[in-house]
Each structure stands twice: as C-alpha cells, then as structure tokens.
Design a protein around this motif. Structure first.
Motif: not given
Length: 857
Positions: A687, A697, A699, A747
C-alpha cells in the motif's frame, strides 16, 4: 372530441337542463375550459362532476376568472392600508366554512392541488368586472364558445332564468369564427393581466392554502347522478365497492339468486347501498364489471364505472400480454418504437443536465413505458441515473411527482449525489432521508415533513416499524424504487411481506439489482410479486417448488427466462465501453510460508478439522492473524447491523454458536508467541508503494480486528488510513467516504459485507488490494465494482492485487490460493451470465466450494 356532440345555438335554464345537455357533454369532450364569470360557487361542481372527472382522467386544464366586485380606486385604498389581504380573506373565505367541507369543495381543491384547475380574480379601473363567457377546446383545437347571462353558480342553473348563445369553430361562418378568436385572445389578455382597464390577480395564497386543506386524495363521484345503475368505484383506501342504485334494488340484494351466484363469494359487507368487496385483485373486479355489463342489456339496467376506478384499473392492468411484446420490442430496439423513443429522449435530454448514454436511455425508456419493470444492469452501469432519466420524463408529464426509494442505508448518499449530478440547476433536490431524522424522529418526519419532497429515502430495516407512515406517502404519483432488491429474501419473510404491500400502493415501480440470482430461482418470487402481484397467478404462475428445482431442470429454467425476459433490462460494461481492468496482480502479494507458519496451519487443521465450516473460517483467520483462532468467531465479521435475519444463513449461525476452542497448552502457547503472519506487514508495504506513486487505495479484508490491525500498521508507516466496519454508523460512513473522496485519507480499509454495495469510489481510487477474501462471489464482484464503473478512462483502469500465504509443498497449507482460483472460475461464469440475455442462476454454494478445496487435491 367536441365535434361528436350536436350543441344547440341557444340554451335557457327553463327549457333545457343546462347540466346534462350542455356542461357535461362539453366537459366530457374537451381538454380545456376557460371561464370568465362575475360570480362562482363550488357547488356548481356537483352538477357537472362527471365532466370534471373526465378532466382528471385526461389531464385537462380549467381556468376560472371571477369578479371581486371592487374598483381600482377601492383596490388602491386597500393596498395603501394593507387591508386588501383581509378583504380577500373575508370575502373569498366566507363560503369555506369547516362545516361546508363537501364533495364539491373537495373536488375543486383536489384539482387545484393537481394543477388542473387555476383561479384568478379580476376587477376594473372603473365600475365592476361583469363579463360572462366560456370557451371549451378539444385536443384538435376545436372551440365551443358560449356567452350569455349565466354565472358559474348553482343558482344560475337551478333557480334563475338564464340564457346563452353558442358558436362552434367546426360549423360557423367567417364572422362567427372571428368572434370566437377575439374571445380566445381576450381571455388570454385578461388571464395574463394585459387587458387594458382590467386588473387580474392570482387567487390570494391565504385562500388557496385554506382551500387546499379540503382536498381529498382523488376526485369524488356523486352517485345520485346515475339512475337505475350499478356503479363500481374504489375508495381512497383502494377498496373496491359497488353502489346499488337500481330502480329495483332487490335484483342484487342479499338473498337474491344473482347475489348468491355472482356476488356472495366476494362481498364482505353491505352498508346502505354500498357493497364492499373482500380483498380481491383488479382482475377479479374487472371480471365482475364485465359480468354485470352483459346482464345489463338483458335486464334493462345500466352499469357505470367511475373514472377513478377506470383510471386505477388502467394503471394496474398494463395489458401484460401486449406489454410483454412492447418489452421485447424495446430490448430489440424495433424500428416502430423509434419515433416514440426519440420524443422520450428529447424530453429527458431537456430535463437532465447530464446526458444519458444511449443504452441507459433505452433502459430509462423501458422503465417509463413498461410502468413496472426490473433493471439488472451490472454494478457501475449507472442504474441510479437510468431511474432519474425515467423520473425526469414521467414527472414532466405529471405522471409522478416524487421518488420513494427503499434500499440499503449506504445507498442514500449516492441517490442524493446522483440527483444533483443529473439535474444540476434544472431541478432542486428536496429530499427526506429517514436516517437524518433525529430532530423530529423518523415517524414524525414521514408524517409531517414528506410533503413536496421529490426524493424520499427509506432503508429496508425501517419498513416494518414505520409501515403505517410509509404507506401514507406512497400513492399513484410515486415512482417506487426498490434498490438492491436481492436483499429481500425469504418467500415468507416479514420484510418481503411489507414491501409487497408498499408496491400495491404505487403505479410506477422498478426493482434494481446488479447481482445475478445468488441462491436459487426462488429469489425471483418476491421480485415478480412486488412488480406484478395482481398478474402473478395468471401470467407467471411459478410455484415455489418449481422455482426451487429450476436450476436443475433446463426446461423449467427456459420457461422462467422466457416469461421474465420482456420485463427486465440489463446494461453490461461492454455496452457502455467501460475500459477493462488490468490483469489481477497475484505475484506482488505472494508469501511462501515458513516453518512457523506451517506449524500454525497444522494446529488449525488438528483443532478444527472435525467441522468443515469452522476449519474454513479458522484457516482464513490464521493466514493473516493467528491470534484470532484463540477467540470466539465474531458474527459481525460476516454480517453488519443492517443485515436482515432472513438474509443470514441458518447453518452458518448454528456453526458459530457451536464454536469451541480445544487445543493443547503447547499449541496455545505456540499461537500466542506467533500471533502474526507476514501478510499484514507486506500488505502495508504494498500500500505504501502505491501511495508513494500518488494512488489512493482501498484495502479489503474480512475480519474486523484485522482491518484495525492494518490501519495501525499503516499509521506506523506514516500513512493516513480510515476503517469502515459493520458497526460504523451510517452518518459516519458518509462523512468518511466524503473525506476519502476529498483526499483527506490515503487508504480506506473495509470489508465487503459493509461496503460492497451502492458506493462509487472510481473518481478518486483506481487501486484495490485484497488481503483477505471468502467464497462469497457476490461480495467479491461487488467490491471490485466500487472502482470499476462508468466514467473511468483508459488511464484510470483499476488494478487489483490479491495476497496469498501459501506453500506448494506443505502438508498443511492455507486456502488463500485455492479460494482465489475457485473465485475466478465462478467469476467467469457470472460475467458470462450478466453479459447474456437471460437471468441465470449461479451456483454459489459455499459449502460445496469449501469441501472441494479442503478435501480434493
């Protein structure tokens, strides 16, 4: 049309029944009535209520201009003294007494509320406004003009001696035609306040507001107007009834042969002359009407169906056999539809700021034309925009005035944003979000603050507790949408039951899902009954046992698909030319197990090997965070707080309840000392590499503990991350998603059962990493589609990385790699299904998958 009726040149109230010989035929054969009169009272509506009902049915327009009996001098004096408002109140409200709330006033108020009747008042600069004439127009612009002594009052018709002359454009000389045109022009000037010497003002708002309080839900019918007749009608509560207005009422009274043979099994109660029917379908009431119509000629009585009931039957009876052919034609883009489609397209393009793609436009046309339809377009194809296209068209034609969307809470934000994106400045969003109703409470918000809203958002979990309030806001002006309809499972579930009741209240309705049938063909039972409850038994008629075995019976499968094919639309990503994602990256996240990790897997197999499902779950946990196998399995790792009990797997829940951890102290201590594998650490590093390249990103994991474990690891690496789990309140989810889209976080970490539906992240995020994944193919496909959607460019093609802890030689291996490849096999089958023309059942039996990878080489 007006030309069908022979109107006299002269009428007078002593020799003619002005209502039956003039007003009713003129209203029944026209679509526009302009009237200038010195006086008016609402009771006149009683006399020609049948004609008024025709205007409701044909979406006609009536404009009244009445005198206020004041001069300009009086007006200026009142205006200066701010007394005009009170004068209007006193004069125009004098007849609007509470005890005078009758059918006439109710009809008038209803038609004003529907913008079918408009009223203005006029006065002159000198003297008083005392003109009296009227104009009827039909759809071909034929005009009927009348002028005389009569006002628009009950006294003018029943008591006074009044007379008036008529002229018709279709049978008059040049002079008469010129006279009619002058009358038309003068009315327009008076109406728009452009006539010299006359001041025209709208009905004062205070009076209009008062009048609208008397509005009913429909135009009411006065039954005594029909003699020697059986009158079929429907109540505001959608209850069918028959009025016995026969000269010989005993002909169908209780105890008669006709009652015994034709009515007894349907009538629930008789009150006065009204025969109230039991809960029967519109198809059955139509059959009764046809039966008595046939008998009427033999026994010399009349059968009358009120316009309200006719309209209701028409809206319900979409002539499903013919509609089936229309649905097929739409899907085939047949040439004979092109003119109508292009008119639809022109209106939608005018109403929307963001233009629909051609396949989306056809799907919107399907929704509007079919009245009841399903849309199975793949996630990311713009189903919300398609619905807004249909809504733009239907609201332009005044067929609907709002959308009531029933769906998952996490879809609300998208519905609001997409409204703004689609309409921009052309239409203001006025919404009621049931999840934002803390100030007044959900119940009160629906009761008192749902008026004049064009978008009302209700989550599935609220449908049971708020059934009564939701029922009150759904009517024949509602476009009712069930989003992610696959959530309504269980043929006898309570949620399905209430949604079915809601669906019966709306004329226009659509169900949406991008998920192919995940369980069995039984899933379409609720879907079809929501759309076609009245027609299900007569047209589809699939029994539950037939649907249950259909996936194993090719003939039955074909029969089902042939039946439902015309009634759903589907757009694929290929249709919209959405760029394909990059090939999955399965190398970057590959980790070869070391001896300690192999030992962990051996302990898992020895501890949980007697229970296949537990072994599967524990192997998933051990691959990322072995410490979890020392704890009870948390149900929130698989279901969030919005998951209905009907959508929870009984066997799965039972297994979790039986979960008992029994292992030797040496095994326990080994796990405690090796509580983490290298997967989370490598995931964080991968990442970080993407963030350093400028990527945002997302996840994806399964277990909530691991979501926060990864977030903690990313914080150590200096990255800003945020977690959304099943316990995150909806308003917090919306804030987090907005912050992520604004770039406040690098993220977003979540799991599929929480965020795999109804969320669009493709505008900011083009990279996803899966450090955990299960056999739930639906979740996998939906989660991938969060960043693979309409609107991405070739440069924004999504990249997916999958992580494996694996060994090709170990006796006790993880299941990461096997799960991934099994998912890819099933994904291809599903993609083939959603790219095709049929609704195919996808065998997503997770227990079969688990046994396949655990016990077969």
């Amino acid at each position: 049309m007006l030309t069908k009726f022979k109107f006299k040149n002269l009428y007078n109230s002593k020799e003619d029944n002005l209502i039956t010989s003039f007003y009713i035929p003129a209203l029944e054969n026209s679509i526009k009535y302009d009237r200038i009169s010195s006086y008016f009272d609402s009771k006149i509506l009683r006399m020609y209520s049948v004609g008024i009902e025709h205007y409701y049915e044909s979406n006609g327009k009536i404009r009244f201009v009445f005198s206020c009996d004041i001069s300009e001098e009086d007006y200026q004096l009142m205006k200066k003294g701010y007394e005009l408002r009170e004068y209007y109140k006193a004069r125009l409200m004098s007849s609007l007494c509470e005890e005078d709330i009758n059918v006439d006033l109710s009809n008038m108020a209803y038609l004003i509320a529907k913008d079918m009747v408009d009223v203005k008042i006029a006065f002159t600069k000198e003297g008083i406004f005392h003109d009296k004439y009227g104009l009827f127009m039909d759809e071909e612009n034929n005009a009927l003009y009348f002028r005389g002594s009569n006002n628009e009052t009950l006294a003018a018709v029943l008591k006074n001696y009044e007379s008036f002359e008529t002229s018709c454009t279709w049978e008059c000389d040049l002079n008469e035609s010129f006279k009619i045109q002058i009358a038309i022009n003068n009315f327009e000037k008076i109406w728009s306040d452009k006539m010299e010497g006359i001041i025209t003002l709208p009905l004062p708002q205070c009076v209009k507001n008062k009048l609208l309080t008397f509005s009913s839900k429909s135009v009411n019918y006065v039954y005594h107007n029909k003699e020697n007749a059986l009158i079929f009608d429907i109540s505001d509560e959608k209850r069918f009834f028959m009025v016995n207005n026969l000269e010989n009422p005993k002909f169908v009274s209780k105890g008669s042969k006709l009652y015994a043979f034709k009515l007894n099994s349907y009538v629930e109660e008789i009150y006065d002359k009204k025969y109230f029917f039991k809960k029967i379908s519109y198809i059955k009431i139509n059959e009764l009407i046809k039966t008595f119509t046939l008998l009427s000629s033999e026994y010399n009585f009349n059968v009358y169906v009120t316009p309200i009931l006719r309209q209701y039957i028409f809206s319900k009876d979409i002539l499903i056999d013919k509609r089936k052919n229309v649905g097929i034609a739409i899907k085939h883009r047949d040439d004979f539809l092109l003119d109508d489609f292009n008119k639809f397209k022109q209106i939608v393009n005018k109403e929307l700021s963001r233009q629909l793609r051609e396949p989306q436009m056809w799907d919107a046309y399907h929704i509007a034309t079919m009245i009841k339809s399903a849309n199975f377009s793949v996630p990311g194809a713009g189903k919300t925009s398609i619905v807004y296209g249909a809504y733009a068209y239907l609201s332009f034609l005044n067929k609907v005035d709002k959308i009531v969307m029933i769906g998952p809470k996490n879809s609300f934000s998208s519905w609001k944003k997409e409204f703004i994106n689609n309409f921009a400045s052309k239409r203001k969003l006025e919404f009621l979000d049931i999840q934002e109703s803390e100030r007044y409470g959900k119940r009160n918000s629906l009761k008192y603050f749902s008026n004049n809203k064009n978008l009302i958002l209700i989550n599935y979990e609220s449908t049971l507790s708020l059934f009564s309030e939701i029922s009150q806001i759904i009517d024949d002006q509602t476009l009712l949408v069930f989003d992610e309809v696959h959530r309504i499972k269980g043929v006898e579930s309570k949620r399905a039951e209430v949604c079915l009741k809601f669906s019966k209240l709306a004329t226009y309705k659509v169900v949406l899902t991008g998920t192919p049938i995940p369980n069995s063909y039984k899933d379409i039972f609720n879907l079809l009954n929501i759309l076609y409850s009245d027609e299900y038994d007569t047209f589809f008629n699939f029994r539950i046992n037939e649907l249950s075995i259909a996936s194993k019976n090719e003939m039955m499968m074909r029969k089902i698909n042939n039946a439902i094919y015309p009634f759903f639309c589907r757009i694929t990503k290929k249709d919209l030319l959405i760029p394909l994602p990059y090939e999955d990256d399965i190398k970057s996240g590959m980790i070869e197990m070391d001896e300690d990790e192999e030992k962990i897997m051996e302990i898992v197999y020895n501890t949980f090997g007697s229970n296949t499902l537990l072994l599967y779950i524990r192997l998933m946990q051990a691959s990322s965070n072995p410490d979890l196998i020392l704890k009870k399995i948390n149900i929130s790792d698989f279901y969030d707080d919005t998951t209905d009990e009907d959508n929870k797997d009984i066997y799965f829940l039972k297994t979790l309840q039986e979960d008992k951890i029994t292992m030797s102290s040496s095994d326990f201590n080994f796990i405690k000392s090796h509580s983490k594998t290298r997967k989370i650490d490598l995931c964080a590093e991968l990442i970080k590499d993407q963030v350093n390249k400028g990527q945002k990103v997302i996840a994806w994991g399964i277990f909530v503990d691991n979501l926060f474990l990864l977030s903690h690891k990313l914080t150590e690496l200096g990255l800003k991350s945020i977690v959304i789990s099943g316990s995150t309140p909806q308003h917090e989810r919306d804030i987090i998603l907005d912050d992520f889209e604004r770039g406040l976080f690098d993220v977003l970490i979540t799991n599929p059962h929480t965020l795999a539906e109804s969320i669009s992240l493709h505008k900011i995020c083009h990279y996803a990493i899966y450090f955990e994944y299960s056999f739930n193919l639906t979740h996998m496909i939906q989660s991938r589609d969060r960043i693979h959607r309409l609107g991405i460019t070739e440069l924004e093609r999504p990249q997916y990385t999958y992580m494996f802890l694996n060994s090709d030689t170990a006796l006790y291996n993880t299941i990461d790699k096997k799960v991934y490849y099994r998912l890819k096999e099933k994904e291809k089958i599903m993609i083939d299904a959603v790219e095709g023309a049929e609704v195919l059942y996808i065998d997503d039996n997770y227990m079969d998958d688990i046994k396949e990878i655990l016990y077969n080489a």
